[in-house]
Design a protein around this motif. Structure first.
Motif, PDB file in Angstrom:
ATOM      1  N   ARG A 271      10.000   8.242   9.406  1.00  0.00           N
ATOM      2  CA  ARG A 271       9.766   6.971   8.720  1.00  0.00           C
ATOM      3  C   ARG A 271      10.981   6.566   7.885  1.00  0.00           C
ATOM      4  O   ARG A 271      11.349   5.383   7.840  1.00  0.00           O
ATOM      5  CB  ARG A 271       8.542   7.101   7.802  1.00  0.00           C
ATOM      6  N   TRP A 272      11.567   7.539   7.208  1.00  0.00           N
ATOM      7  CA  TRP A 272      12.714   7.243   6.330  1.00  0.00           C
ATOM      8  C   TRP A 272      13.879   6.685   7.159  1.00  0.00           C
ATOM      9  O   TRP A 272      14.493   5.683   6.793  1.00  0.00           O
ATOM     10  CB  TRP A 272      13.133   8.515   5.603  1.00  0.00           C
ATOM     11  N   GLN A 273      14.178   7.343   8.253  1.00  0.00           N
ATOM     12  CA  GLN A 273      15.311   6.908   9.085  1.00  0.00           C
ATOM     13  C   GLN A 273      15.029   5.579   9.761  1.00  0.00           C
ATOM     14  O   GLN A 273      15.933   4.761   9.946  1.00  0.00           O
ATOM     15  CB  GLN A 273      15.630   7.996  10.112  1.00  0.00           C
ATOM     16  N   GLU A 274      13.768   5.336  10.108  1.00  0.00           N
ATOM     17  CA  GLU A 274      13.402   4.036  10.666  1.00  0.00           C
ATOM     18  C   GLU A 274      13.607   2.937   9.632  1.00  0.00           C
ATOM     19  O   GLU A 274      14.104   1.847   9.940  1.00  0.00           O
ATOM     20  CB  GLU A 274      11.941   4.075  11.121  1.00  0.00           C
ATOM     21  N   LEU A 275      13.240   3.208   8.378  1.00  0.00           N
ATOM     22  CA  LEU A 275      13.441   2.239   7.306  1.00  0.00           C
ATOM     23  C   LEU A 275      14.930   2.012   7.051  1.00  0.00           C
ATOM     24  O   LEU A 275      15.358   0.870   6.806  1.00  0.00           O
ATOM     25  CB  LEU A 275      12.747   2.727   6.032  1.00  0.00           C
ATOM     26  N   GLU A 276      15.725   3.060   7.116  1.00  0.00           N
ATOM     27  CA  GLU A 276      17.174   2.901   6.953  1.00  0.00           C
ATOM     28  C   GLU A 276      17.737   1.927   7.979  1.00  0.00           C
ATOM     29  O   GLU A 276      18.609   1.106   7.672  1.00  0.00           O
ATOM     30  CB  GLU A 276      17.870   4.250   7.093  1.00  0.00           C
ATOM     31  N   ARG A 277      17.240   2.025   9.206  1.00  0.00           N
ATOM     32  CA  ARG A 277      17.741   1.123  10.258  1.00  0.00           C
ATOM     33  C   ARG A 277      17.329  -0.322   9.988  1.00  0.00           C
ATOM     34  O   ARG A 277      18.029  -1.252  10.400  1.00  0.00           O
ATOM     35  CB  ARG A 277      17.215   1.581  11.626  1.00  0.00           C
TER      36      ARG A 277
ATOM     37  N   ILE B 155      19.104  13.124   1.298  1.00  0.00           N
ATOM     38  CA  ILE B 155      17.814  13.691   0.893  1.00  0.00           C
ATOM     39  C   ILE B 155      17.563  15.025   1.592  1.00  0.00           C
ATOM     40  O   ILE B 155      17.196  16.026   0.960  1.00  0.00           O
ATOM     41  CB  ILE B 155      16.673  12.706   1.225  1.00  0.00           C
ATOM     42  N   LYS B 156      17.764  15.046   2.907  1.00  0.00           N
ATOM     43  CA  LYS B 156      17.470  16.252   3.682  1.00  0.00           C
ATOM     44  C   LYS B 156      18.354  17.416   3.252  1.00  0.00           C
ATOM     45  O   LYS B 156      17.878  18.562   3.098  1.00  0.00           O
ATOM     46  CB  LYS B 156      17.685  15.962   5.176  1.00  0.00           C
TER      47      LYS B 156
ATOM     48  N   ILE C  66       0.848  -1.183   0.000  1.00  0.00           N
ATOM     49  CA  ILE C  66       0.000   0.000   0.000  1.00  0.00           C
ATOM     50  C   ILE C  66       0.891   1.243   0.000  1.00  0.00           C
ATOM     51  O   ILE C  66       1.863   1.314   0.756  1.00  0.00           O
ATOM     52  CB  ILE C  66      -0.912   0.026   1.242  1.00  0.00           C
ATOM     53  N   ILE C  67       0.556   2.206  -0.824  1.00  0.00           N
ATOM     54  CA  ILE C  67       1.338   3.433  -0.908  1.00  0.00           C
ATOM     55  C   ILE C  67       0.750   4.496   0.019  1.00  0.00           C
ATOM     56  O   ILE C  67      -0.455   4.728   0.041  1.00  0.00           O
ATOM     57  CB  ILE C  67       1.373   3.971  -2.356  1.00  0.00           C
ATOM     58  N   ASP C  68       1.638   5.128   0.765  1.00  0.00           N
ATOM     59  CA  ASP C  68       1.275   6.253   1.622  1.00  0.00           C
ATOM     60  C   ASP C  68       2.101   7.452   1.159  1.00  0.00           C
ATOM     61  O   ASP C  68       3.331   7.403   1.176  1.00  0.00           O
ATOM     62  CB  ASP C  68       1.567   5.926   3.090  1.00  0.00           C
ATOM     63  N   MET C  69       1.434   8.496   0.727  1.00  0.00           N
ATOM     64  CA  MET C  69       2.120   9.658   0.171  1.00  0.00           C
ATOM     65  C   MET C  69       2.038  10.822   1.149  1.00  0.00           C
ATOM     66  O   MET C  69       0.954  11.201   1.595  1.00  0.00           O
ATOM     67  CB  MET C  69       1.496  10.046  -1.169  1.00  0.00           C
ATOM     68  N   LEU C  70       3.217  11.381   1.489  1.00  0.00           N
ATOM     69  CA  LEU C  70       3.276  12.529   2.384  1.00  0.00           C
ATOM     70  C   LEU C  70       3.696  13.770   1.605  1.00  0.00           C
ATOM     71  O   LEU C  70       4.653  13.725   0.827  1.00  0.00           O
ATOM     72  CB  LEU C  70       4.274  12.287   3.518  1.00  0.00           C
ATOM     73  N   PRO C  71       3.020  14.904   1.819  1.00  0.00           N
ATOM     74  CA  PRO C  71       3.427  16.145   1.148  1.00  0.00           C
ATOM     75  C   PRO C  71       4.672  16.731   1.793  1.00  0.00           C
ATOM     76  O   PRO C  71       5.100  16.312   2.879  1.00  0.00           O
ATOM     77  CB  PRO C  71       2.213  17.057   1.354  1.00  0.00           C
ATOM     78  N   SER C  72       5.249  17.724   1.147  1.00  0.00           N
ATOM     79  CA  SER C  72       6.471  18.351   1.665  1.00  0.00           C
ATOM     80  C   SER C  72       6.259  18.979   3.032  1.00  0.00           C
ATOM     81  O   SER C  72       7.202  19.085   3.818  1.00  0.00           O
ATOM     82  CB  SER C  72       6.961  19.410   0.677  1.00  0.00           C
ATOM     83  N   SER C  73       5.024  19.376   3.339  1.00  0.00           N
ATOM     84  CA  SER C  73       4.737  19.994   4.638  1.00  0.00           C
ATOM     85  C   SER C  73       4.882  19.020   5.800  1.00  0.00           C
ATOM     86  O   SER C  73       4.968  19.427   6.956  1.00  0.00           O
ATOM     87  CB  SER C  73       3.321  20.587   4.643  1.00  0.00           C
ATOM     88  N   GLU C  74       4.921  17.725   5.511  1.00  0.00           N
ATOM     89  CA  GLU C  74       5.060  16.709   6.559  1.00  0.00           C
ATOM     90  C   GLU C  74       6.462  16.101   6.544  1.00  0.00           C
ATOM     91  O   GLU C  74       6.647  14.905   6.744  1.00  0.00           O
ATOM     92  CB  GLU C  74       3.996  15.627   6.391  1.00  0.00           C
ATOM     93  N   GLN C  75       7.466  16.944   6.325  1.00  0.00           N
ATOM     94  CA  GLN C  75       8.841  16.455   6.228  1.00  0.00           C
ATOM     95  C   GLN C  75       9.315  15.811   7.525  1.00  0.00           C
ATOM     96  O   GLN C  75      10.070  14.838   7.494  1.00  0.00           O
ATOM     97  CB  GLN C  75       9.787  17.591   5.829  1.00  0.00           C
ATOM     98  N   ALA C  76       8.880  16.327   8.668  1.00  0.00           N
ATOM     99  CA  ALA C  76       9.311  15.747   9.949  1.00  0.00           C
ATOM    100  C   ALA C  76       8.851  14.299  10.085  1.00  0.00           C
ATOM    101  O   ALA C  76       9.615  13.423  10.513  1.00  0.00           O
ATOM    102  CB  ALA C  76       8.783  16.592  11.104  1.00  0.00           C
ATOM    103  N   GLU C  77       7.617  14.027   9.713  1.00  0.00           N
ATOM    104  CA  GLU C  77       7.112  12.655   9.762  1.00  0.00           C
ATOM    105  C   GLU C  77       7.806  11.791   8.718  1.00  0.00           C
ATOM    106  O   GLU C  77       8.125  10.619   8.983  1.00  0.00           O
ATOM    107  CB  GLU C  77       5.602  12.644   9.525  1.00  0.00           C
ATOM    108  N   ALA C  78       8.051  12.371   7.536  1.00  0.00           N
ATOM    109  CA  ALA C  78       8.784  11.634   6.502  1.00  0.00           C
ATOM    110  C   ALA C  78      10.180  11.268   6.987  1.00  0.00           C
ATOM    111  O   ALA C  78      10.660  10.154   6.755  1.00  0.00           O
ATOM    112  CB  ALA C  78       8.868  12.466   5.222  1.00  0.00           C
ATOM    113  N   ALA C  79      10.832  12.191   7.693  1.00  0.00           N
ATOM    114  CA  ALA C  79      12.175  11.924   8.215  1.00  0.00           C
ATOM    115  C   ALA C  79      12.152  10.766   9.203  1.00  0.00           C
ATOM    116  O   ALA C  79      13.022   9.888   9.175  1.00  0.00           O
ATOM    117  CB  ALA C  79      12.723  13.176   8.884  1.00  0.00           C
TER     118      ALA C  79
END
Length: 391
Positions: A36-42, A56-57, A21-34
């Protein structure tokens, strides 16, 4: 026991068959994207430099205000299994505005890849392309500088969805230190062709006679790296604007700030992923070089080379070979201390002849573009009619 085993197998099959399932976050939600992204990196064992949140940041800090972008996450059984940055840009072709989509950090990235849990590349690529195809408005879709494995996954999905791609595989010339060592060479110079060695030795003698011995200044601190970067920019812009009559890579202030910002965020090798150095003859600069490092893989990214007006003086070749010798030496020192060394020096894509003279192998990177929409179709037809009239 047999019943329990059957239940486990059925649950496992259901999990495998569950859709991504795709979950799309807008640029305004960069903190939440960060987060999730860092959790996935781990969670992923296989990650690169250009799909890291640090990369990316930093890119978004300097380019983001000029563009629209979204974060795409793939979810499977309530777990994040993939992440990608989708960048929207607008440019003009023959005076007409064209909407363009890039997967990753713009059109100049190389060794681009998705951040994805092993085993989920195809399923995440499938849903990512579907999302881009139906949820975004665009006339051009670009896959820039992707590693072949990820490019092929994206291209297969796109073609299955009816998209037609123009694909270009570009060679990436590489000097492999281990390969040179296996061939019996103990330094870079001896691994090059006889003709290249002749020109390098002649040039080195000329520089040493005129200015003094050739040395490599290796940036050990961010301040030193930024000072070298400043001279690199000056040399680069002078050559590109005055000799090649082109704008150069640092024609805008935010681009200069971006490369300086990378020094702070990526950190200097061996603790970080950046190497900046300056090659001199005596006190005279021959060249300044800026490199990214990914798991021991050195990627030459930007350079500024001095001009001397003598064809026998080859400052660019001397700067690269002197740096490569230093990298090999320092990489071996790290390996002796049981740390990761430096395995290869990559000149990245580009057909400049000097790259082939300084390398012993090559990689491959993929660029692909798909077009859609009436506007581009009409422009292509008009171009064909114009060419027929000229003929």
């Amino acid at each position: 026991m047999i019943v329990a085993k059957r239940h486990i197998e059925e649950r496992y099959e259901k999990e495998i068959d569950a859709p991504v399932i795709i979950d799309m976050l807008p640029s305004s939600e960069q903190a939440e994207a960060a987060r999730r992204w860092q959790e996935l990196e781990r969670r992923t064992n296989k990650k690169g430099l250009t799909n890291s949140w640090t990369w990316i940041k930093t890119w978004l800090d300097y380019h983001g205000p000029l563009l629209a972008y979204s974060f795409i996450f793939g979810q499977h059984n309530d777990q994040t299994i993939g992440a990608a940055l989708v960048v929207q840009a607008l440019y003009k072709r023959k005076g007409m505005p064209i909407a363009r989509i890039h997967i990753g950090t713009g059109k100049y990235v190389e060794y681009n890849r998705l951040l994805v849990v092993p085993g989920y590349l195809d399923s995440f690529a499938t849903e990512l392309v579907k999302t881009v195809q139906y949820q975004f408005r665009w006339s051009e879709l670009h896959f820039d500088g992707f590693v072949p494995e990820h490019a092929n996954a994206l291209l297969k999905v796109g073609r299955d969805a009816g998209l037609r791609f123009q694909v270009e595989a570009r060679k990436s010339p590489i000097f492999d230190f281990q390969r040179a060592s296996d061939d019996g060479h103990q330094d870079v110079l001896s691994a090059l062709s006889k003709n290249t060695r002749y020109h390098l030795r002649r040039s080195s003698r000329l520089f040493e006679k005129t200015f003094g011995p050739v040395t490599v200044e290796w940036a050990e601190t961010p301040e030193q790296a930024k000072a070298i970067l400043k001279e690199l920019i000056d040399l680069h812009q002078t050559r590109w604007t005055q000799v090649k009559h082109r704008t150069g890579a640092f024609d805008k202030e935010y681009l200069k700030a971006y490369y300086a910002g990378m020094i702070d965020t990526l950190k200097l090798w061996p603790q970080g992923a950046l190497i900046v150095c300056r090659v001199k003859a005596g006190e005279t600069t021959l060249g300044c070089l800026y490199h990214y490092v990914e798991d021991g893989h050195i990627m030459f990214t930007k350079g500024g080379i001095a001009q001397f007006g003598d064809a026998k003086m080859k400052p660019g070749l001397i700067a690269h070979v002197a740096s490569m010798e230093e990298f090999w030496k320092r990489g071996l020192a790290e390996e002796r201390n049981r740390n990761r060394g430096l395995s290869k020096y990559d000149f990245l894509a580009g057909d400049e002849p000097y790259k082939d003279t300084l390398t012993n192998t090559q990689g491959s990177l993929i660029w692909a573009t798909a077009e859609r929409g009436l506007l581009l179709w009409l422009m292509r037809q008009a171009s064909r009619v114009k060419n027929r009239i000229k003929a």
